[in-house]
Design an enzyme around this catalytic site. Sequence first.
Site, PDB file in Angstrom:
ATOM      1  N   ALA A 176      23.836 -22.725  33.371  1.00 10.31           N
ATOM      2  CA  ALA A 176      24.667 -23.152  34.510  1.00 10.31           C
ATOM      3  C   ALA A 176      23.690 -24.985  34.690  1.00 10.31           C
ATOM      4  CB  ALA A 176      24.429 -22.584  35.456  1.00 10.31           C
ATOM      5  N   ASP A 177      23.929 -25.739  34.884  1.00 13.28           N
ATOM      6  CA  ASP A 177      23.649 -26.838  35.244  1.00 13.28           C
ATOM      7  C   ASP A 177      24.070 -27.686  36.066  1.00 13.28           C
ATOM      8  OD1 ASP A 177      20.933 -28.029  33.453  1.00 13.28           O
ATOM      9  OD2 ASP A 177      22.305 -30.080  33.427  1.00 13.28           O
TER      10      ASP A 177
END
Length: 163
Positions: free
Chosen positions: A78-79
């Site tokens: 995730a980012d």
Amino acid sequence: MRENNPALILASRSPARAHLLKSAGVVFRQIVSAVDESRIKTQIRDQGGTVDQIAPALAAAKAKAVSKIHPDDWIIGADQTLLYKENLISKAANRQELRAQLQDLRGQSHHLHSAVALIQGGVCVWCADCFVSLSMRNFSDDFLNHYVDQADDELLQSVGAIA
């Protein structure tokens, strides 16, 4: 090899992401990927890409890096990126940077782009991303000083210092 019982691995050091999964009752391990985020951001820009491509690329890269070591497991990457006045804002390196970022953002609107990728065997089996426009209230210097003084490492690991 655990073909019948793959593990779920969060490819992130984010305490906030780990907390979300734990709060949902999800059993997982947390392994930080060694992805060079700066290199990926530069590569996207150099190839004529847009800031909209950065969060999904980073999410997938983090998960794929861990998937190389754990190919049978399900890996979540995730980012988030934050765009303010056409500038990509990075995580604050220290409290001084945090204070400066929050001074710039207070009373202003900015855009947060979140992305998540699920990888198994180096293949992206699911990904999603979304954008949200946020407005930060116009807080006082006293509030800012208190907020920054109370900041912990988790806050410094969050783009835009959003807890």
